[in-house]
Design a protein around this motif. Structure first.
Motif, PDB file in Angstrom:
ATOM      1  N   PRO A  40       0.828  -1.207   0.000  1.00  0.00           N
ATOM      2  CA  PRO A  40       0.000   0.000   0.000  1.00  0.00           C
ATOM      3  C   PRO A  40       0.860   1.254   0.000  1.00  0.00           C
ATOM      4  N   GLY A  41       0.299   2.337  -0.522  1.00  0.00           N
ATOM      5  CA  GLY A  41       1.006   3.609  -0.525  1.00  0.00           C
ATOM      6  C   GLY A  41       0.952   4.274   0.829  1.00  0.00           C
ATOM      7  N   GLY A  42       1.866   5.180   1.076  1.00  0.00           N
ATOM      8  CA  GLY A  42       1.877   5.967   2.305  1.00  0.00           C
ATOM      9  C   GLY A  42       1.287   7.326   2.038  1.00  0.00           C
ATOM     10  N   GLU A  43       2.151   8.273   1.669  1.00  0.00           N
ATOM     11  CA  GLU A  43       1.695   9.612   1.351  1.00  0.00           C
ATOM     12  C   GLU A  43       0.946   9.618   0.021  1.00  0.00           C
ATOM     13  N   LEU A  44       0.082  10.613  -0.116  1.00  0.00           N
ATOM     14  CA  LEU A  44      -0.630  10.775  -1.380  1.00  0.00           C
ATOM     15  C   LEU A  44       0.357  11.121  -2.492  1.00  0.00           C
ATOM     16  N   ALA A  45       0.182  10.489  -3.647  1.00  0.00           N
ATOM     17  CA  ALA A  45       0.992  10.786  -4.835  1.00  0.00           C
ATOM     18  C   ALA A  45       0.148  11.644  -5.777  1.00  0.00           C
ATOM     19  N   HIS A  46       0.797  12.588  -6.443  1.00  0.00           N
ATOM     20  CA  HIS A  46       0.100  13.542  -7.305  1.00  0.00           C
ATOM     21  C   HIS A  46       0.425  13.270  -8.770  1.00  0.00           C
ATOM     22  N   ALA A  47      -0.571  13.448  -9.631  1.00  0.00           N
ATOM     23  CA  ALA A  47      -0.368  13.260 -11.068  1.00  0.00           C
ATOM     24  C   ALA A  47      -1.499  13.949 -11.828  1.00  0.00           C
ATOM     25  N   VAL A  48      -1.222  14.296 -13.073  1.00  0.00           N
ATOM     26  CA  VAL A  48      -2.285  14.727 -13.980  1.00  0.00           C
ATOM     27  C   VAL A  48      -2.758  13.473 -14.693  1.00  0.00           C
ATOM     28  N   GLN A  49      -3.941  13.020 -14.324  1.00  0.00           N
ATOM     29  CA  GLN A  49      -4.458  11.774 -14.872  1.00  0.00           C
ATOM     30  C   GLN A  49      -5.124  12.036 -16.219  1.00  0.00           C
ATOM     31  N   PRO A  50      -4.733  11.335 -17.270  1.00  0.00           N
ATOM     32  CA  PRO A  50      -5.368  11.552 -18.580  1.00  0.00           C
ATOM     33  C   PRO A  50      -6.775  10.969 -18.619  1.00  0.00           C
ATOM     34  N   ARG A 294       7.064  28.317  -1.962  1.00  0.00           N
ATOM     35  CA  ARG A 294       5.952  28.353  -1.012  1.00  0.00           C
ATOM     36  C   ARG A 294       4.770  27.526  -1.524  1.00  0.00           C
ATOM     37  N   GLU A 295       4.400  27.705  -2.787  1.00  0.00           N
ATOM     38  CA  GLU A 295       3.252  26.969  -3.329  1.00  0.00           C
ATOM     39  C   GLU A 295       3.579  25.488  -3.511  1.00  0.00           C
ATOM     40  N   TYR A 296       4.809  25.173  -3.862  1.00  0.00           N
ATOM     41  CA  TYR A 296       5.237  23.772  -3.974  1.00  0.00           C
ATOM     42  C   TYR A 296       5.138  23.084  -2.617  1.00  0.00           C
ATOM     43  N   SER A 297       5.629  23.745  -1.573  1.00  0.00           N
ATOM     44  CA  SER A 297       5.590  23.157  -0.229  1.00  0.00           C
ATOM     45  C   SER A 297       4.166  22.970   0.253  1.00  0.00           C
ATOM     46  N   ARG A 298       3.299  23.903  -0.110  1.00  0.00           N
ATOM     47  CA  ARG A 298       1.901  23.793   0.317  1.00  0.00           C
ATOM     48  C   ARG A 298       1.230  22.577  -0.313  1.00  0.00           C
ATOM     49  N   LEU A 299       1.547  22.290  -1.580  1.00  0.00           N
ATOM     50  CA  LEU A 299       0.920  21.162  -2.265  1.00  0.00           C
ATOM     51  C   LEU A 299       1.542  19.832  -1.860  1.00  0.00           C
ATOM     52  N   TYR A 300       2.870  19.771  -1.797  1.00  0.00           N
ATOM     53  CA  TYR A 300       3.550  18.490  -1.600  1.00  0.00           C
ATOM     54  C   TYR A 300       4.055  18.256  -0.181  1.00  0.00           C
ATOM     55  N   GLY A 301       3.906  19.246   0.681  1.00  0.00           N
ATOM     56  CA  GLY A 301       4.249  19.032   2.082  1.00  0.00           C
ATOM     57  C   GLY A 301       5.721  19.125   2.412  1.00  0.00           C
ATOM     58  N   ALA A 302       6.561  19.547   1.468  1.00  0.00           N
ATOM     59  CA  ALA A 302       8.000  19.679   1.697  1.00  0.00           C
ATOM     60  C   ALA A 302       8.574  20.633   0.658  1.00  0.00           C
ATOM     61  N   PRO A 303       9.675  21.316   0.963  1.00  0.00           N
ATOM     62  CA  PRO A 303      10.318  22.192  -0.022  1.00  0.00           C
ATOM     63  C   PRO A 303      10.752  21.407  -1.252  1.00  0.00           C
ATOM     64  N   PRO A 304      10.884  22.071  -2.395  1.00  0.00           N
ATOM     65  CA  PRO A 304      11.182  21.365  -3.651  1.00  0.00           C
ATOM     66  C   PRO A 304      12.403  20.454  -3.600  1.00  0.00           C
ATOM     67  N   SER A 305      13.537  20.930  -3.097  1.00  0.00           N
ATOM     68  CA  SER A 305      14.759  20.121  -3.124  1.00  0.00           C
ATOM     69  C   SER A 305      14.629  18.879  -2.259  1.00  0.00           C
ATOM     70  N   ARG A 306      14.039  19.037  -1.077  1.00  0.00           N
ATOM     71  CA  ARG A 306      13.901  17.882  -0.177  1.00  0.00           C
ATOM     72  C   ARG A 306      12.894  16.879  -0.723  1.00  0.00           C
ATOM     73  N   ASP A 307      11.791  17.373  -1.270  1.00  0.00           N
ATOM     74  CA  ASP A 307      10.777  16.482  -1.836  1.00  0.00           C
ATOM     75  C   ASP A 307      11.338  15.700  -3.010  1.00  0.00           C
ATOM     76  N   ALA A 308      12.081  16.376  -3.894  1.00  0.00           N
ATOM     77  CA  ALA A 308      12.626  15.703  -5.071  1.00  0.00           C
ATOM     78  C   ALA A 308      13.617  14.621  -4.677  1.00  0.00           C
ATOM     79  N   ALA A 309      14.462  14.904  -3.709  1.00  0.00           N
ATOM     80  CA  ALA A 309      15.446  13.911  -3.278  1.00  0.00           C
ATOM     81  C   ALA A 309      14.761  12.668  -2.722  1.00  0.00           C
ATOM     82  N   LYS A 310      13.655  12.860  -2.033  1.00  0.00           N
ATOM     83  CA  LYS A 310      12.926  11.733  -1.444  1.00  0.00           C
ATOM     84  C   LYS A 310      12.213  10.916  -2.513  1.00  0.00           C
ATOM     85  N   ARG A 311      11.681  11.595  -3.533  1.00  0.00           N
ATOM     86  CA  ARG A 311      10.831  10.924  -4.513  1.00  0.00           C
ATOM     87  C   ARG A 311      11.593  10.208  -5.618  1.00  0.00           C
ATOM     88  N   ARG A 312      12.855  10.480  -5.772  1.00  0.00           N
ATOM     89  CA  ARG A 312      13.590   9.859  -6.879  1.00  0.00           C
ATOM     90  C   ARG A 312      13.646   8.348  -6.771  1.00  0.00           C
TER      91      ARG A 312
END
Length: 321
Positions: A40-50, A294-312
């Motif tokens: 099962p997934g943990g955190e919500l994952a975001h995508a533009v679903q076609p 600011r808007e990236y952190s609001r949507l994904y719950g973490a600053p851009p650099s930290r979120d990207a490093a975690k998601r790779r």
């Protein structure tokens, strides 16, 4: 209410064989994908679903559109009638019984041809209120309702999906049989309880089709400044009508939709291409690095650099609804 789960064993065996490990698996047939997750997934994952049909044979998933929450599993399929920025996570999956999902992306011309040949679908006969009871997915009058719905799986739909999957073992038959197999599966969606929602996509004079024009423009020009009057002209609508029908279909305003597109593309640039934070923000239309962060952190719950490093290191399947 618990919906009886149909027998999906045959379809699960086919999906599992063609998706032997976790991930998003393209197939030799255009527009056909297989998704597999073993946990099962943990955190919500975001995508533009076609715009697509998502048919689960094992496991379950929740999808969120704004504050609305939708749940589907082997007894319920999900349809996206337009491209929507959503978040989601798998809620049921084990290594022994992984989450398995078939995704067929829609061809608008194919949908229009099927509607013309088979006549109008029956009117919706079952409510499709979100699982959390927030908002409404039902149309009212000229509003077609949300651009996604959940409906009960039928044995005819499972049979059509299995036949489509079986074609993967016979590449010599793809040219002759795959178009018919895909059409049958789309036809089963049109004949489902909520098939009218999908048929709206095929009607050139519908409000849904006009909002689709606006969405296509936003996807092609998301990095440009948004002027509502210009977007309304593109959609052949007044500004007030565009706002009303756009929100009815997507649960958000055109500006909020554009922001979702920008942030999700920026996330892709950060994760997949390794762009620096400032460059990624600028590439999607942000002039202010601080506003982007600011808007990236609001949507994904973490600053851009930290979120990207975690998601790779996260399986791609977790990013797809």
């Amino acid at each position: 209410m618990n919906v009886p789960k149909p027998d999906t064993g045959a379809l699960s065996a086919l999906l599992s064989r063609h998706a032997p490990r976790e991930g998003v698996w393209p197939t030799a047939l255009p527009r056909l994908w297989i998704l597999r997750l073993d946990t099962p997934g943990g955190e919500l994952a975001h995508a533009v679903q076609p715009a697509s049909l998502c048919l689960i044979s094992q496991g379950a998933k929740e999808v969120r559109l704004g504050e609305e929450r939708y749940v589907y599993d082997a007894a319920r399929f999900m349809v996206f009638t337009t491209d929507l920025p959503v978040s989601g996570r798998v809620t049921e999956a084990t290594p022994e019984r992984p989450y398995l999902c078939l995704r067929l992306d829609f061809d608008p011309e194919e949908v229009a041809e099927l509607v013309a040949r088979s006549g109008p679908p029956r009117a919706p006969v079952a409510p499709v209120t979100p699982a959390n009871g927030i908002g409404s997915a039902d149309g009212d009058g000229d509003d077609p309702g949300r651009g996604l719905f959940v409906s009960a799986v039928t044995s005819e739909m499972l049979d059509a999906a299995a036949r489509l999957m079986q074609l993967l073992d016979h590449p010599e038959d793809h040219a002759a049989l795959a178009p018919m197999a895909m059409c049958e599966l789309v036809y089963r969606v049109l004949r489902s309880e909520q098939g009218e929602r999908l048929a709206q996509v095929a009607r050139a004079d519908s409000q849904t089709q006009r909002v689709h024009r606006a969405i296509r423009w936003l996807k092609a020009h998301y990095a440009q400044p948004l002027r509502i009057e210009s977007l309304a002209k593109e959609a052949h609508m007044s500004a007030s009508s565009l706002h009303h029908h756009f929100r009815a279909l997507t649960s958000m305003s055109p500006l909020q939709y554009q922001k979702q597109l920008r942030l999700q593309e920026a996330r892709r640039l950060l994760i997949a291409e390794g762009l620096e934070v400032a460059r990624a923000g600028h590439a999607v239309g942000y002039e202010s690095p601080s506003q982007f962060s600011r808007e990236y952190s609001r949507l994904y719950g973490a600053p851009p650099s930290r979120d990207a490093a975690k998601r790779r290191d996260t399986p791609a399947a977790r990013f797809t609804a």
